[in-house]
Motif scaffolding. Structure first.
Motif, PDB file in Angstrom:
ATOM      1  N   GLY A 120       0.796  -1.220   0.000  1.00  0.00           N
ATOM      2  CA  GLY A 120       0.000   0.000   0.000  1.00  0.00           C
ATOM      3  C   GLY A 120       0.823   1.260   0.000  1.00  0.00           C
ATOM      4  O   GLY A 120       2.048   1.245  -0.142  1.00  0.00           O
ATOM      5  N   LEU A 121       0.096   2.341   0.175  1.00  0.00           N
ATOM      6  CA  LEU A 121       0.685   3.680   0.135  1.00  0.00           C
ATOM      7  C   LEU A 121       0.197   4.465   1.342  1.00  0.00           C
ATOM      8  O   LEU A 121      -1.003   4.520   1.611  1.00  0.00           O
ATOM      9  CB  LEU A 121       0.230   4.392  -1.151  1.00  0.00           C
TER      10      LEU A 121
ATOM     11  N   VAL B 267      -4.116  10.854  -0.492  1.00  0.00           N
ATOM     12  CA  VAL B 267      -3.671   9.821  -1.436  1.00  0.00           C
ATOM     13  C   VAL B 267      -4.749   9.477  -2.469  1.00  0.00           C
ATOM     14  O   VAL B 267      -4.549   8.580  -3.292  1.00  0.00           O
ATOM     15  CB  VAL B 267      -3.265   8.506  -0.729  1.00  0.00           C
TER      16      VAL B 267
ATOM     17  N   SER C 295      -3.824   9.024  -6.145  1.00  0.00           N
ATOM     18  CA  SER C 295      -2.604   8.258  -6.439  1.00  0.00           C
ATOM     19  C   SER C 295      -2.742   7.348  -7.656  1.00  0.00           C
ATOM     20  O   SER C 295      -3.761   6.686  -7.855  1.00  0.00           O
ATOM     21  CB  SER C 295      -2.224   7.399  -5.239  1.00  0.00           C
TER      22      SER C 295
ATOM     23  N   SER D  34      -0.522   4.933  -8.100  1.00  0.00           N
ATOM     24  CA  SER D  34       0.225   3.712  -7.763  1.00  0.00           C
ATOM     25  C   SER D  34      -0.627   2.448  -7.688  1.00  0.00           C
ATOM     26  O   SER D  34      -0.168   1.384  -8.135  1.00  0.00           O
ATOM     27  CB  SER D  34       0.988   3.899  -6.448  1.00  0.00           C
ATOM     28  N   PRO D  35      -1.857   2.476  -7.115  1.00  0.00           N
ATOM     29  CA  PRO D  35      -2.579   1.201  -6.981  1.00  0.00           C
ATOM     30  C   PRO D  35      -2.765   0.455  -8.306  1.00  0.00           C
ATOM     31  O   PRO D  35      -2.381  -0.723  -8.396  1.00  0.00           O
ATOM     32  CB  PRO D  35      -3.908   1.611  -6.329  1.00  0.00           C
TER      33      PRO D  35
ATOM     34  N   THR E 110      -4.553   2.183  -0.455  1.00  0.00           N
ATOM     35  CA  THR E 110      -4.052   3.461   0.044  1.00  0.00           C
ATOM     36  C   THR E 110      -4.525   3.702   1.474  1.00  0.00           C
ATOM     37  O   THR E 110      -5.638   3.317   1.846  1.00  0.00           O
ATOM     38  CB  THR E 110      -4.536   4.629  -0.843  1.00  0.00           C
TER      39      THR E 110
ATOM     40  N   GLU F  40      -4.532   6.789   4.637  1.00  0.00           N
ATOM     41  CA  GLU F  40      -4.410   8.240   4.812  1.00  0.00           C
ATOM     42  C   GLU F  40      -4.392   8.597   6.293  1.00  0.00           C
ATOM     43  O   GLU F  40      -5.333   9.195   6.817  1.00  0.00           O
ATOM     44  CB  GLU F  40      -5.611   8.908   4.116  1.00  0.00           C
TER      45      GLU F  40
END
Ligand code: NAP
Length: 267
Positions: free
Chosen positions: A5-6, A11, A14, A16-17, A35, A37
């Motif tokens: 995850g991030l 987020v 994002s 990225s996922p 994500t 937060e």
């Protein structure tokens, strides 16, 4: 099922996922990328909690990259940069912290045929991205000049980077005349159609990487293309920092092309 995850705040936007989940799908891995937060003061609790929940790996973004350093065992590069963007929970000891932004920038440039070793590089910006890129370029054998709006920050960063020099933005024109590589590591170009570098300071022997990836084609990259410079957009850096994180977490070769396709489809 492995969970990656991030950590960031915010987020919601994002990219990225889908990029990471494309890699899991391509390689048939049972994994998800989600994500998180946390509130700004809760970064330590978030990392400890992730470790307890056996989360496999986390990326870290604004505003947590510096604060996360205190809650992990940083590798040597992340410790020098002073920021972590990737945490690995797989070992038996404390989570380890890494900075894949530096390698992301290097791989982006190399992927476009740019030689870093022996290059004269100008990094515009001395914030989180500028720090990572300046250390990465210097470690790879470039001579680095950092130019920043707040000149004192450029000087402070340059004092920590081997053989680097720190200057103000007003010095860009003479600095670029002799340069081989230019990196924009400021946020200029994101909100408005502006460039941190005067167009007439650019020339055809430069390779120009813009860390900004929204929009993909920034004013700086347009100006650079107009004089025949090699241009590298910020999505390459975003891609390769993700590729590095994926490879660090899984020990597998990342499916770079598929990840790139997914990333660019969102931009
Ligand atoms: P940051 O730590 O907040 O640093 C911002 C930098 O931009 C500072 O050097 C600041 O100069 C400079 N700056 C801001 N506004 C400016 C202006 N109007 N004129 C001149 N300089 C200005 O941000 P960051 O995390 O380093 O991120 C910088 C950029 O890199 C962002 O666009 C971010 O999206 C991008 N980025 C991309 C990737 C990627 O993978 N492609 C990864 C990381 C970051 P002062 O010190 O004078 O304030």
């Amino acid at each position: 099922m492995d969970v990656f995850g991030l950590l960031g705040n915010p987020v919601g936007h994002s990219l990225s996922p889908p990029m990471h989940e494309t890699a899991y799908d391509e390689l048939g891995l049972e994994a998800r990328y989600v994500t998180f937060e946390p509130e700004p003061d809760d970064i330590g609790a978030a990392i400890t909690g992730a470790d307890a929940l056996e989360i496999a790996g986390l990326n870290v973004t604004i505003p947590f990259k510096q604060a996360a350093l205190e809650h992990v065992e940083p590798d040597e590069l992340a410790a020098r940069i002073g920021a972590v963007n990737t945490i690995d929970f797989s070992g038996s000891g404390p989570p380890t912290g890494h900075n894949t932004d530096a390698v992301g920038a290097l791989r982006s440039l190399r992927n476009h045929g740019v030689t870093i070793e022996g290059a004269r590089a100008v990094v515009v910006g001395a914030g989180g991205a500028g720090r990572a890129i300046a250390f990465g370029l210097a470690d790879a054998g470039a001579t680095v000049t950092v130019a920043n709006r707040t000149e004192s920050k450029a000087r402070d960063l340059a004092a920590a980077v081997p053989d680097a020099t720190g200057r103000g933005l007003e010095d860009l024109e003479p600095l670029l005349a002799d340069a081989d590589v230019l990196v924009n590591a400021t946020s200029v170009g994101m909100e408005e159609d502006a460039s941190p570098v005067p167009a007439d300071a650019l020339h055809g022997d430069l390779a120009v990487l813009d860390a900004v990836y929204q929009p993909l084609e920034t004013r700086l990259l347009r100006d650079a293309a107009a004089v025949g410079a090699t241009t590298v957009d910020g999505a390459w850096m975003l891609l390769y920092q993700g590729v590095e994180a994926f490879e660090l977490w899984t020990g597998l070769d990342a499916p770079v092309e598929a990840m790139n396709e997914t990333l660019r489809a969102q931009l």
